[in-house]
Design a protein around this motif. Structure first.
Motif, PDB file in Angstrom:
ATOM      1  N   ALA A   1      15.023  -3.402  10.013  1.00  0.00           N
ATOM      2  CA  ALA A   1      15.335  -2.073   9.511  1.00  0.00           C
ATOM      3  C   ALA A   1      16.843  -1.878   9.577  1.00  0.00           C
TER       4      ALA A   1
ATOM      5  N   SER B   1       8.098   7.313   0.739  1.00  0.00           N
ATOM      6  CA  SER B   1       9.202   7.713  -0.128  1.00  0.00           C
ATOM      7  C   SER B   1       9.053   7.103  -1.514  1.00  0.00           C
TER       8      SER B   1
ATOM      9  N   GLN C   1      16.478   0.528  -0.478  1.00  0.00           N
ATOM     10  CA  GLN C   1      15.896   1.872  -0.599  1.00  0.00           C
ATOM     11  C   GLN C   1      14.767   2.089   0.401  1.00  0.00           C
ATOM     12  N   MET C   2      14.085   1.009   0.791  1.00  0.00           N
ATOM     13  CA  MET C   2      13.001   1.100   1.760  1.00  0.00           C
ATOM     14  C   MET C   2      13.518   1.092   3.194  1.00  0.00           C
ATOM     15  N   GLY C   3      14.836   0.945   3.363  1.00  0.00           N
ATOM     16  CA  GLY C   3      15.424   0.973   4.698  1.00  0.00           C
ATOM     17  C   GLY C   3      15.441  -0.362   5.394  1.00  0.00           C
TER      18      GLY C   3
ATOM     19  N   ILE D   1       6.509  -4.639   6.181  1.00  0.00           N
ATOM     20  CA  ILE D   1       7.341  -3.443   6.095  1.00  0.00           C
ATOM     21  C   ILE D   1       6.414  -2.238   6.167  1.00  0.00           C
ATOM     22  N   GLU D   2       6.681  -1.349   7.110  1.00  0.00           N
ATOM     23  CA  GLU D   2       5.850  -0.163   7.266  1.00  0.00           C
ATOM     24  C   GLU D   2       6.036   0.770   6.069  1.00  0.00           C
ATOM     25  N   PRO D   3       4.969   1.417   5.607  1.00  0.00           N
ATOM     26  CA  PRO D   3       5.093   2.352   4.489  1.00  0.00           C
ATOM     27  C   PRO D   3       5.929   3.563   4.886  1.00  0.00           C
ATOM     28  N   THR D   4       6.756   4.039   3.946  1.00  0.00           N
ATOM     29  CA  THR D   4       7.618   5.191   4.217  1.00  0.00           C
ATOM     30  C   THR D   4       7.116   6.449   3.536  1.00  0.00           C
TER      31      THR D   4
END
Length: 58
Positions: A50, A8, A40-42, A3-6
């Motif tokens: 995603a 957020s 929350q991470m999409g 999972i790519e960092p956001t």
């Protein structure tokens, strides 16, 4: 989980339960809301994609 960092801030709820005997923790159980965290991470926690991303054609 790839999972790519956001960048957020997210909030994860959880619970920890400890059993104490003679003043010492002798057992520990813990659980976190992983599904809520992924949303929350999409990320759709059930497909691994995603949210809103189309499925991969097979």
């Amino acid at each position: 989980m790839q999972i790519e960092p956001t960048g957020s801030v997210i909030h994860v709820k959880g619970i920890n339960i400890d059993r104490v005997s003679n003043g010492r923790i002798v057992e520990h159980w813990g659980e976190a809301d992983t599904v809520g965290m992924l949303i929350q991470m999409g990320v759709d926690p059930f497909s691994g994609r995603a949210i809103g991303e189309p499925p991969n054609p097979r």
